[in-house]
Scaffold this motif. Structure first.
Motif, PDB file in Angstrom:
ATOM      1  N   LEU A   1      29.733  34.205  42.290  1.00 54.02           N
ATOM      2  CA  LEU A   1      30.261  35.566  42.357  1.00 54.02           C
ATOM      3  C   LEU A   1      30.532  36.007  43.801  1.00 54.02           C
ATOM      4  CD1 LEU A   1      28.272  37.522  39.631  1.00 54.02           C
ATOM      5  CD2 LEU A   1      30.682  36.854  39.611  1.00 54.02           C
ATOM      6  N   GLU A   2      29.629  35.669  44.691  1.00 53.82           N
ATOM      7  CA  GLU A   2      29.847  36.007  46.102  1.00 53.82           C
ATOM      8  C   GLU A   2      31.172  35.444  46.594  1.00 53.82           C
ATOM      9  OE1 GLU A   2      26.312  34.389  47.858  1.00 53.82           O
ATOM     10  OE2 GLU A   2      25.262  36.324  47.805  1.00 53.82           O
ATOM     11  N   GLU A   3      31.411  34.188  46.292  1.00 50.45           N
ATOM     12  CA  GLU A   3      32.634  33.522  46.742  1.00 50.45           C
ATOM     13  C   GLU A   3      33.874  34.092  46.062  1.00 50.45           C
ATOM     14  OE1 GLU A   3      34.368  31.193  49.432  1.00 50.45           O
ATOM     15  OE2 GLU A   3      32.197  31.376  49.242  1.00 50.45           O
ATOM     16  N   GLU A   4      33.792  34.258  44.754  1.00 54.30           N
ATOM     17  CA  GLU A   4      34.947  34.765  44.004  1.00 54.30           C
ATOM     18  C   GLU A   4      35.288  36.201  44.389  1.00 54.30           C
ATOM     19  OE1 GLU A   4      37.081  33.109  41.872  1.00 54.30           O
ATOM     20  OE2 GLU A   4      35.976  31.378  42.633  1.00 54.30           O
ATOM     21  N   LEU A   5      34.281  37.023  44.534  1.00 52.28           N
ATOM     22  CA  LEU A   5      34.528  38.408  44.929  1.00 52.28           C
ATOM     23  C   LEU A   5      35.135  38.479  46.334  1.00 52.28           C
ATOM     24  CD1 LEU A   5      31.299  40.050  43.507  1.00 52.28           C
ATOM     25  CD2 LEU A   5      33.639  40.455  42.706  1.00 52.28           C
TER      26      LEU A   5
END
Length: 74
Positions: free
Chosen positions: A11-15
């Motif tokens: 999620l950190e990367e995708e966001l």
């Protein structure tokens, strides 16, 4: 059950890549947990559907299954 740490990193990367900012009044940890539960619910339904397909809706075709076993064993 999903690995929460893996999902958190995902999620950190995708966001970041999609430039989505989480509002200040939403905890990232709670967002991760909620996303995991949402995904697990969907995963469970997906598993049930695949189970039915794999076992030919409770009438297994053992020849086909042996072929699948051979295919995925390679």
């Amino acid at each position: 059950m999903l690995d929460r740490e893996v999902v958190k990193e995902f999620l950190e990367e995708e966001l970041k890549d999609s430039r989505i900012e989480i509002p200040e009044d939403i905890s990232f940890d709670i967002l991760v947990e909620t996303f995991c539960k949402f995904t697990e619910d969907d995963l469970y339904e997906w598993l049930k559907d695949n189970y039915k397909s794999f076992f030919n809706h409770y009438n297994p075709d053992w020849k086909w299954l042996k072929d699948r076993i051979e295919h995925y064993s390679n």
